[in-house]
Design an enzyme around this catalytic site. Sequence first.
Site, mmCIF file in Angstrom:
data_model
loop_
_atom_site.group_PDB
_atom_site.id
_atom_site.type_symbol
_atom_site.label_atom_id
_atom_site.label_comp_id
_atom_site.label_asym_id
_atom_site.label_seq_id
_atom_site.Cartn_x
_atom_site.Cartn_y
_atom_site.Cartn_z
ATOM 1 N N ASP A 137 9.380 2.923 -0.181
ATOM 2 C CA ASP A 137 8.336 3.574 0.612
ATOM 3 C C ASP A 137 8.542 3.209 2.078
ATOM 4 O O ASP A 137 8.261 2.085 2.505
ATOM 5 C CB ASP A 137 6.962 3.134 0.098
ATOM 6 C CG ASP A 137 5.813 3.817 0.837
ATOM 7 O OD1 ASP A 137 6.075 4.503 1.847
ATOM 8 O OD2 ASP A 137 4.666 3.655 0.394
ATOM 9 N N TYR A 169 0.862 -1.182 0.000
ATOM 10 C CA TYR A 169 0.000 0.000 0.000
ATOM 11 C C TYR A 169 0.897 1.230 0.000
ATOM 12 O O TYR A 169 1.839 1.322 0.785
ATOM 13 C CB TYR A 169 -0.898 -0.003 1.243
ATOM 14 C CG TYR A 169 -1.809 1.194 1.336
ATOM 15 C CD1 TYR A 169 -2.847 1.371 0.435
ATOM 16 C CD2 TYR A 169 -1.637 2.153 2.342
ATOM 17 C CE1 TYR A 169 -3.701 2.467 0.528
ATOM 18 C CE2 TYR A 169 -2.489 3.247 2.444
ATOM 19 C CZ TYR A 169 -3.518 3.398 1.535
ATOM 20 O OH TYR A 169 -4.352 4.482 1.630
ATOM 21 N N LYS A 201 3.969 9.155 8.782
ATOM 22 C CA LYS A 201 3.684 8.556 10.085
ATOM 23 C C LYS A 201 4.618 9.062 11.210
ATOM 24 O O LYS A 201 4.411 10.160 11.684
ATOM 25 C CB LYS A 201 3.644 7.035 9.958
ATOM 26 C CG LYS A 201 2.497 6.638 8.991
ATOM 27 C CD LYS A 201 2.096 5.189 8.976
ATOM 28 C CE LYS A 201 0.795 5.023 8.211
ATOM 29 N NZ LYS A 201 0.875 4.355 6.938
HETATM 30 C C1 LIG Z 1 0.300 4.791 5.579
HETATM 31 C C2 LIG Z 1 1.084 4.536 4.355
HETATM 32 C C3 LIG Z 1 1.008 5.376 3.222
HETATM 33 C C4 LIG Z 1 -0.003 6.491 3.123
HETATM 34 O O1 LIG Z 1 0.191 7.494 4.077
HETATM 35 P P1 LIG Z 1 -1.034 8.467 4.421
HETATM 36 O O2 LIG Z 1 -0.424 9.464 5.342
HETATM 37 O O3 LIG Z 1 -2.088 7.619 5.039
HETATM 38 O O4 LIG Z 1 -1.491 9.064 3.138
HETATM 39 C C5 LIG Z 1 1.873 5.149 2.174
HETATM 40 N N1 LIG Z 1 2.745 4.135 2.207
HETATM 41 C C6 LIG Z 1 2.834 3.295 3.257
HETATM 42 C C7 LIG Z 1 3.849 2.219 3.238
HETATM 43 C C8 LIG Z 1 1.995 3.460 4.353
HETATM 44 O O5 LIG Z 1 2.064 2.593 5.376
#
Ligand SMILES: *Cc1c(COP(=O)(O)O)cnc(C)c1O
Length: 447
Positions: free
Chosen positions: A245, A150, A277
């Site tokens: 990511d 994701y 995060k």
């Molecule tokens: C949470 C997450 C996102 C998206 O971040 P948001 O602040 O919710 O838009 C993208 N990549 C990873 C790996 C994530 O865990």
Amino acid sequence: MTTPYPADVPASQALFERARAVTPGGVNSPVRAFRGVGGTPRFMASGAGAWLTDVDGRRYVDLVGSWGPMILGHAHPEVLEAVTTTAARGFSFGTPSENEVALVEEIVDRIEPVEQARLVSSGTEATMSAIRLARGFTGRTTIVKFAGCYHGHVDSLLASAGSGVATFALPDSAGVSKAEASETIVLPYNDLAAVEAAFAERGSEIAAVITEASPGNMGVVPPAPGFTEGLRRITAAHGALLISDEVMTGFRCSRAGWYGLEVPYESGAPDLFTFGKVMGGGFPAAAFGGRADIMSRLAPDGPVYQAGTLSGNPVATAAGLATLRLCTPDVYARLQVVADTLSGAASEALTAAGVPHVVQRAGSMFNVFFREGAVTNYDEARDQDTAAFAAFFHELLSRGVHLPPSAFESWFVSAAHDDEAIAHVLDALPHAAAAAGRSGSGATIGA
Ligand SMILES: *Cc1c(COP(=O)(O)O)cnc(C)c1O
């Protein structure tokens, strides 16, 4: 001893009904709606340290941590102080400010291949911007992603995504154009042969491979040894970029995120990284960064446009900076101890109850898959007993332990999980394991 709370949650229920009248599904982010486990989501009123208190006055040990950011626990006094002091001086200026510089310096200092970074407000914005930059830099359009990873709700990255898309078993998202979807190649995770084959066929079209540094959105599924290296080798050979990511893993798995655990890569580091995060400390702050020659293609220096009214917001950057500065080696050591204790106890309780399961771990991130055998990709992650998970989840919830309401999510611990909070979870776990065992299908999976 934990005693279960009564089954009804009148105050949360009333708020949920109000919410559903005015907001789709009653929530502002889908996984919060409890659809994966059933029941009424708890509306939280406050948080302190490892604990959350809901509007019915019930207390929970929090193992969601706002899905990752709350690495120090809720309302950490020093972060609170930084936020209130900063907010008293104004909320947003629409000009550069010092905290933005300091926060990016902190990121650059922690992650060696990140020479420059730009701040945004969400992980989604970070990956979306990194993709645009990769396309602008390479002059190519196709993106490779992995099933179960994701990267936020970016159109081109929603194909076979994890997180809520996995929880609700959605094939893909409606509303994503065929053109966007056709420019995304989705491959099985941990399968370098599939990556080789895709590049052999379409290598000259591929702008970038984007991967979760260590996936946490299909549950915790770390890269097999050599997988990230292999991605680096293949992308480099074809002139494509590698985007790691680290929105979830960054500043959580170690001081330097997952990168800090896997380094050194013989074939070289990823070109671009995305963060979010933890680096926002619970406020909207995220970033993307990497090689200076790539980052310099961004406006105003280069032709790739990217902007944000609230990017680098003073209050958000103050929270992020205070959080990162408090993330000392002691904090990372404590997270490991908490994760060791809780994952060990969960496994022990499930074994005692005869429930097939496997615990997977990446730094202090971990979760329990309700199946037999290790999970290395999305197909395996989906082959688990989600009914057993739901029973486990609800028993814990009724005993004041708040897990992510999905079998496809990491559990998040904090440095504020002290001995009292841990003891509370340890006390509840055998009851939850027994509930999972009673759920019926739990006993047969994998048999
Ligand atoms: C949470 C997450 C996102 C998206 O971040 P948001 O602040 O919710 O838009 C993208 N990549 C990873 C790996 C994530 O865990």
